[in-house]
Design a protein around this motif. Structure first.
Motif, mmCIF file in Angstrom:
data_model
loop_
_atom_site.group_PDB
_atom_site.id
_atom_site.type_symbol
_atom_site.label_atom_id
_atom_site.label_comp_id
_atom_site.label_asym_id
_atom_site.label_seq_id
_atom_site.Cartn_x
_atom_site.Cartn_y
_atom_site.Cartn_z
ATOM 1 N N ASN A 83 0.820 -1.015 0.229
ATOM 2 C CA ASN A 83 0.015 0.049 -0.094
ATOM 3 C C ASN A 83 0.878 1.342 -0.033
ATOM 4 N N TYR A 84 1.972 1.151 0.819
ATOM 5 C CA TYR A 84 2.675 2.227 0.922
ATOM 6 C C TYR A 84 3.635 2.520 -0.176
ATOM 7 N N ARG A 85 4.206 1.350 -0.884
ATOM 8 C CA ARG A 85 4.909 1.331 -2.257
ATOM 9 C C ARG A 85 4.118 2.074 -3.201
ATOM 10 N N ARG A 86 2.737 1.749 -3.327
ATOM 11 C CA ARG A 86 2.118 2.168 -4.488
ATOM 12 C C ARG A 86 2.056 3.708 -4.253
ATOM 13 N N ILE A 87 1.825 4.329 -3.084
ATOM 14 C CA ILE A 87 1.803 5.563 -2.918
ATOM 15 C C ILE A 87 2.874 6.391 -3.209
ATOM 16 N N MET A 88 3.935 5.767 -2.637
ATOM 17 C CA MET A 88 5.333 6.500 -2.908
ATOM 18 C C MET A 88 5.652 6.418 -4.534
ATOM 19 N N ASP A 89 5.106 5.291 -5.130
ATOM 20 C CA ASP A 89 5.522 5.449 -6.598
ATOM 21 C C ASP A 89 4.746 6.680 -7.346
ATOM 22 N N ILE A 90 3.630 6.745 -6.834
ATOM 23 C CA ILE A 90 2.810 7.909 -7.428
ATOM 24 C C ILE A 90 3.367 9.180 -7.172
ATOM 25 N N GLY A 91 3.866 9.410 -5.964
ATOM 26 C CA GLY A 91 4.249 10.732 -5.617
ATOM 27 C C GLY A 91 5.866 10.756 -5.954
ATOM 28 N N GLY A 92 6.376 9.706 -6.822
ATOM 29 C CA GLY A 92 7.784 9.796 -7.354
ATOM 30 C C GLY A 92 8.769 9.697 -6.298
ATOM 31 N N ALA A 93 8.488 9.018 -5.077
ATOM 32 C CA ALA A 93 9.574 8.520 -4.142
ATOM 33 C C ALA A 93 9.774 7.238 -4.316
ATOM 34 N N ARG A 94 11.287 7.109 -3.920
ATOM 35 C CA ARG A 94 11.877 5.696 -4.267
ATOM 36 C C ARG A 94 12.156 5.026 -2.778
ATOM 37 N N THR A 95 12.237 5.933 -1.623
ATOM 38 C CA THR A 95 12.225 5.369 -0.237
ATOM 39 C C THR A 95 11.439 6.477 0.497
ATOM 40 N N PRO A 96 11.311 5.802 1.844
ATOM 41 C CA PRO A 96 10.460 6.870 2.720
ATOM 42 C C PRO A 96 10.972 7.958 2.940
ATOM 43 N N ALA A 97 12.434 8.090 2.879
ATOM 44 C CA ALA A 97 13.365 9.251 2.946
ATOM 45 C C ALA A 97 13.005 10.245 1.782
ATOM 46 N N ASP A 98 12.703 9.859 0.847
ATOM 47 C CA ASP A 98 12.166 10.997 -0.266
ATOM 48 C C ASP A 98 10.910 11.664 0.030
ATOM 49 N N THR A 99 10.178 10.961 0.760
ATOM 50 C CA THR A 99 8.707 11.716 1.158
ATOM 51 C C THR A 99 8.763 12.455 2.210
ATOM 52 N N ALA A 100 10.128 12.340 2.966
ATOM 53 C CA ALA A 100 10.116 13.066 4.218
ATOM 54 C C ALA A 100 10.363 14.684 4.010
ATOM 55 N N ILE A 101 9.676 15.751 5.029
ATOM 56 C CA ILE A 101 10.277 16.870 5.174
ATOM 57 C C ILE A 101 11.203 17.145 5.940
ATOM 58 N N LEU A 102 12.589 17.528 5.098
ATOM 59 C CA LEU A 102 13.846 17.580 5.927
ATOM 60 C C LEU A 102 14.677 18.929 5.229
ATOM 61 N N GLY A 103 15.241 19.428 6.340
ATOM 62 C CA GLY A 103 16.196 20.802 5.902
ATOM 63 C C GLY A 103 16.125 21.591 7.174
ATOM 64 N N ASN A 104 16.412 22.799 6.872
ATOM 65 C CA ASN A 104 16.589 23.845 7.843
ATOM 66 C C ASN A 104 15.013 24.425 7.980
ATOM 67 N N GLU A 105 14.971 25.543 9.009
ATOM 68 C CA GLU A 105 13.732 25.920 9.101
ATOM 69 C C GLU A 105 12.843 26.636 7.907
ATOM 70 N N GLN A 106 13.592 27.217 7.243
ATOM 71 C CA GLN A 106 13.183 27.845 6.056
ATOM 72 C C GLN A 106 12.656 26.840 4.912
ATOM 73 N N SER A 107 13.529 25.679 4.768
ATOM 74 C CA SER A 107 13.195 24.876 3.863
ATOM 75 C C SER A 107 11.804 24.092 4.257
ATOM 76 N N VAL A 108 12.018 23.503 5.252
ATOM 77 C CA VAL A 108 10.713 22.695 5.844
ATOM 78 C C VAL A 108 9.448 23.531 5.984
ATOM 79 N N THR A 109 9.704 24.805 6.428
ATOM 80 C CA THR A 109 8.513 25.497 6.182
ATOM 81 C C THR A 109 7.870 25.816 4.753
ATOM 82 N N ARG A 110 8.621 25.756 3.879
ATOM 83 C CA ARG A 110 8.308 25.682 2.337
ATOM 84 C C ARG A 110 7.682 24.616 2.066
#
Length: 302
Positions: free
Chosen positions: A235-262
């Motif tokens: 189930n998660y593999r399919r939704i990651m593929d739809i979103g263009g993510a190869r791994t869970p880390a590709d879907t994560a919101i990561l970065g400094n404060e400005q990047s995460v806010t965006r």
């Protein structure tokens, strides 16, 4: 932004402290998964009596092990024990390795099973007397009294579950769905189904790993370690593929404060109505890393 937290307490005392702190800091909600204290509804009962306004939700309760009439009665009991509105019931069919592998139950028709379950559960929580004869679920003359409304959200990622979520539930609670997946796949199907059924605009609660950290490689590694277990569940593999993510880390919101806010704003622009933060501690100073993320999220809450 409406920002909620994923609650993962290790004890009842920690549960109460987390819920009270989240309410004080302005978070809109706290969400508990099926493993929290052995039963998230028990956890919500305790947290609900120690807080006054914050939404407390399950994300998610598995449908297969619990008849919808019993589930509705459990929700009604929690709503009464809380003594206030604020309970939201997030449910879903879970995954074959758990349902058939651990519970030994048949997982051949999760779409049909979930649709029948929702028909019964949502009608009961509206206060209807329900007689329903399905292939998987049946109730005859079932009735439940709830002192407060209990919204129902469905863990829906595929087309069929998104359709029935729009028709029958109050929205969806997602995991591993990126902004692209929400904008192109989730929101259009969900909203069309709700509109066709004459239902209100549905909620879209988007849960994703979030970490405010300057070293992206380190943040990605921490996310992979924390969320990597979900990568190969279909189930998660399919939704990651739809979103263009190869791994869970590709879907994560990561970065400094400005990047995460965006990135969080991109989720809202894509159609998410709520963000459920799965905070990922990074590096040697895990407590400091977590606090940095929490500080930013608290500053962004409505």
């Amino acid at each position: 932004m409406r920002i909620g937290l994923t609650g993962r307490p290790a004890s009842t005392e920690q549960l109460v402290a987390q819920a009270k702190a989240a309410e004080k800091d302005g978070f809109s909600s706290v969400w508990y998964d099926s493993t929290v204290l052995g039963d998230p509804l028990a956890a919500i009962t305790v947290a609900g009596r120690e807080t006054s306004s914050i939404e407390l939700g399950t994300a998610i309760l598995q449908t297969y092990p619990c008849h919808p009439l019993l589930q509705a009665n459990r929700a009604a009991a929690v709503a009464e024990a809380m003594g206030r509105p604020g309970l939201t019931l997030g449910i879903g069919p879970s995954h074959a390795p758990l349902v058939s592998g651990m519970y030994g139950l048949n997982y051949d028709h999760p779409g049909r099973n979930t649709e029948e379950y929702l028909h019964i559960l949502t009608a009961l929580l509206r206060g209807d007397t329900v007689t329903y004869e399905g292939q998987d679920w049946t109730t005859r003359g079932g009735r439940v009294r709830t002192p407060h409304p209990v919204p129902v959200l469905l863990a829906a990622l595929g087309p069929r579950l998104l359709r029935i979520a729009g028709q029958l539930a109050d929205g969806v609670v997602l995991f591993m769905a990126s902004a692209k997946a929400i904008e192109t796949h989730v929101a259009p199907r969900l909203r069309e189904a709700a509109s066709t059924a004459g239902r209100p605009e549905p909620r879209i609660v988007a849960q994703l790993p979030i970490a405010v950290h300057d070293d992206l490689d380190e943040a990605r590694a921490a996310t992979a370690k924390t969320a990597g277990v979900y990568e190969n569940l279909p189930n998660y593999r399919r939704i990651m593929d739809i979103g263009g993510a190869r791994t869970p880390a590709d879907t994560a919101i990561l970065g400094n404060e400005q990047s995460v806010t965006r990135q969080l704003q991109t989720l809202i622009d894509a159609g998410a109505t709520d963000i459920q933060a799965f905070v990922v501690p990074v590096g040697d100073d895990r407590a400091g890393s977590r606090q940095r993320t929490m500080d930013l999220l608290a500053s962004l809450t409505d």
